[in-house]
Motif scaffolding. Sequence first.
Motif, PDB file in Angstrom:
ATOM      1  N   ALA A 258     -18.338  28.956   7.202  1.00  0.00           N
ATOM      2  CA  ALA A 258     -19.595  28.221   7.010  1.00  0.00           C
ATOM      3  C   ALA A 258     -20.757  28.950   7.676  1.00  0.00           C
ATOM      4  CB  ALA A 258     -19.459  26.809   7.568  1.00  0.00           C
ATOM      5  N   ASP A 259     -20.518  29.505   8.871  1.00  0.00           N
ATOM      6  CA  ASP A 259     -21.565  30.252   9.563  1.00  0.00           C
ATOM      7  C   ASP A 259     -21.984  31.467   8.751  1.00  0.00           C
ATOM      8  OD1 ASP A 259     -21.593  28.566  11.791  1.00  0.00           O
ATOM      9  OD2 ASP A 259     -19.970  29.663  12.741  1.00  0.00           O
ATOM     10  N   ASN A 260     -21.015  32.190   8.216  1.00  0.00           N
ATOM     11  CA  ASN A 260     -21.327  33.418   7.494  1.00  0.00           C
ATOM     12  C   ASN A 260     -22.101  33.140   6.206  1.00  0.00           C
ATOM     13  OD1 ASN A 260     -19.926  34.828   9.493  1.00  0.00           O
ATOM     14  ND2 ASN A 260     -17.989  34.565   8.431  1.00  0.00           N
ATOM     15  N   ILE A 261     -21.753  32.048   5.516  1.00  0.00           N
ATOM     16  CA  ILE A 261     -22.534  31.630   4.346  1.00  0.00           C
ATOM     17  C   ILE A 261     -23.977  31.369   4.760  1.00  0.00           C
ATOM     18  CG2 ILE A 261     -22.885  29.754   2.692  1.00  0.00           C
ATOM     19  CD1 ILE A 261     -19.880  29.468   2.548  1.00  0.00           C
ATOM     20  N   LYS A 262     -24.135  30.642   5.852  1.00  0.00           N
ATOM     21  CA  LYS A 262     -25.470  30.290   6.348  1.00  0.00           C
ATOM     22  C   LYS A 262     -26.289  31.537   6.630  1.00  0.00           C
ATOM     23  CE  LYS A 262     -25.505  28.346  10.402  1.00  0.00           C
ATOM     24  NZ  LYS A 262     -25.365  27.291  11.451  1.00  0.00           N
ATOM     25  N   CYS A 263     -25.654  32.521   7.277  1.00  0.00           N
ATOM     26  CA  CYS A 263     -26.384  33.724   7.662  1.00  0.00           C
ATOM     27  C   CYS A 263     -26.719  34.594   6.455  1.00  0.00           C
ATOM     28  CB  CYS A 263     -25.551  34.512   8.675  1.00  0.00           C
ATOM     29  SG  CYS A 263     -26.393  35.942   9.376  1.00  0.00           S
ATOM     30  N   ILE A 264     -25.766  34.768   5.564  1.00  0.00           N
ATOM     31  CA  ILE A 264     -25.980  35.651   4.418  1.00  0.00           C
ATOM     32  C   ILE A 264     -27.030  35.088   3.470  1.00  0.00           C
ATOM     33  CG2 ILE A 264     -24.898  36.567   2.317  1.00  0.00           C
ATOM     34  CD1 ILE A 264     -22.295  36.783   3.962  1.00  0.00           C
TER      35      ILE A 264
END
Length: 467
Positions: A258-264
């Motif tokens: 979820a964090d990586n989706i948010k960042c990308i």
Amino acid sequence: MDNTFKINIFLLVLIGSLGLTGCNDSNSDSEQANKQPDSTTELADCMWQDSFTSKSGTGEDPLNFAFPDSNVSYWSSEFTVPEGAKVSIDGDYPYSRHFSLVSYTAEGLRVNSLLDTAISPNVGSINPFVTGHDRLKQNRAFSARLELADLPENPEQNTLYAPKTADNKVAMLYRVYVPNKNMNVKGNVSFPRFKVQLANGDIKKGQDVCSVLKVKKAPIDKVTTIPLQTSLTLFNQQLNIGFPAQSNPTWYKAFSGADNIKCIYKFDPVSKKPISQCEGQSVTPKLNYWATPDNEYVFAMTSRRLGKVIELKGQIPKTPKTYENNPFADKYDARYWSMCTNELITTATNYCIYDEQIKKMDQAGVYTIISSLPEDRPANATEECGVYFLPLSPRGSGYTAEDGKTVGHSDLGIFIMRNLLPNTEFNQAVQNVKAWGTEKQVMGDYLPEIRYTSKEDFEAKGCNSTF
């Protein structure tokens, strides 16, 4: 972005990857190490299935998902333990840089790693992964057991823990990193061999084990991607040229899916609201979906719309030299380092280069890597000139439909850099990054400088053939 923009995230993408004895009578351990194992020693191979692979470099292999490293071989085993049964595992330490057995939930959430250096050898054998031990010694057997229970604060020696569930299903991955030169992908030993003692005391070995454990005769499920339409909707935001890449390529530590989706994508899948930047956002320090707990990663998004050639410069942590059948491994900062190019939508890996493949650096110990499509490769991007070439994926994000070309899918790329098992005294490891925006502060020169350039501009630097 309009506040009515609503997206339902069902599955979360992982940035980071996870993304194994043949013996005869020989008077020379080094000669023995280079012999291929007899196929008759391959007991209970039915336990293991082919798993992730990126060795073709194309990104098109159906098992190329979850960002697998090209210099690692992966095998999976999914099975069901009969109630009251005891499962033991006999194996031999491979002739390789690293190996591990890692247990997971059925959804690919990592549970426990049985790490090579932590496995005590059998009587009369040695553990060749312990610094100072002879890596080529012939007697290299170990025994372990599987325990269906929560991971305790103080795990028992040579025990792999898997979660106790109602159906007693277990998922496991076996990894072998960088086999020694002239050895097979399993490091010249057979697969770990299972034995089952049933509740009534009966003992099952060999092929009978696979029947008793009801082994799944197929690779692990591909659970590493979010629904395609969700990915396309996020991608199609096109907040800037080359989105989701940035005009100044930036490294970010990989945290939860979820964090990586948010960042990308600059979109919070929990609050369903856009964000302006990754820096300062809260993170969950947990990788999932078939990741290994022994690795941590940083990633950077790029787009050929912002520059057709990418230059990377940095330092590599000191790693043990093992490929050339070195009998003894040096002390190290990290066990393994690699840089890979990848595809965002398919979660495929295309090409990787690892520490021992980079032999030439400048006087400050800084390497140079050039990445582009082959047709854009500068003429001086050669090892002779002290430059290493890492091809970009011609498939871009991996989404190759015509409608994707107009919004840049064919131009997108991801770089993923791994640090495996850093020494506790190596403070610049990826593992020590706890928040976005602190990557450079923590890692220093071990976090590569990354910038766009062009074939012409890089060729103008000439060739430094003095390396």
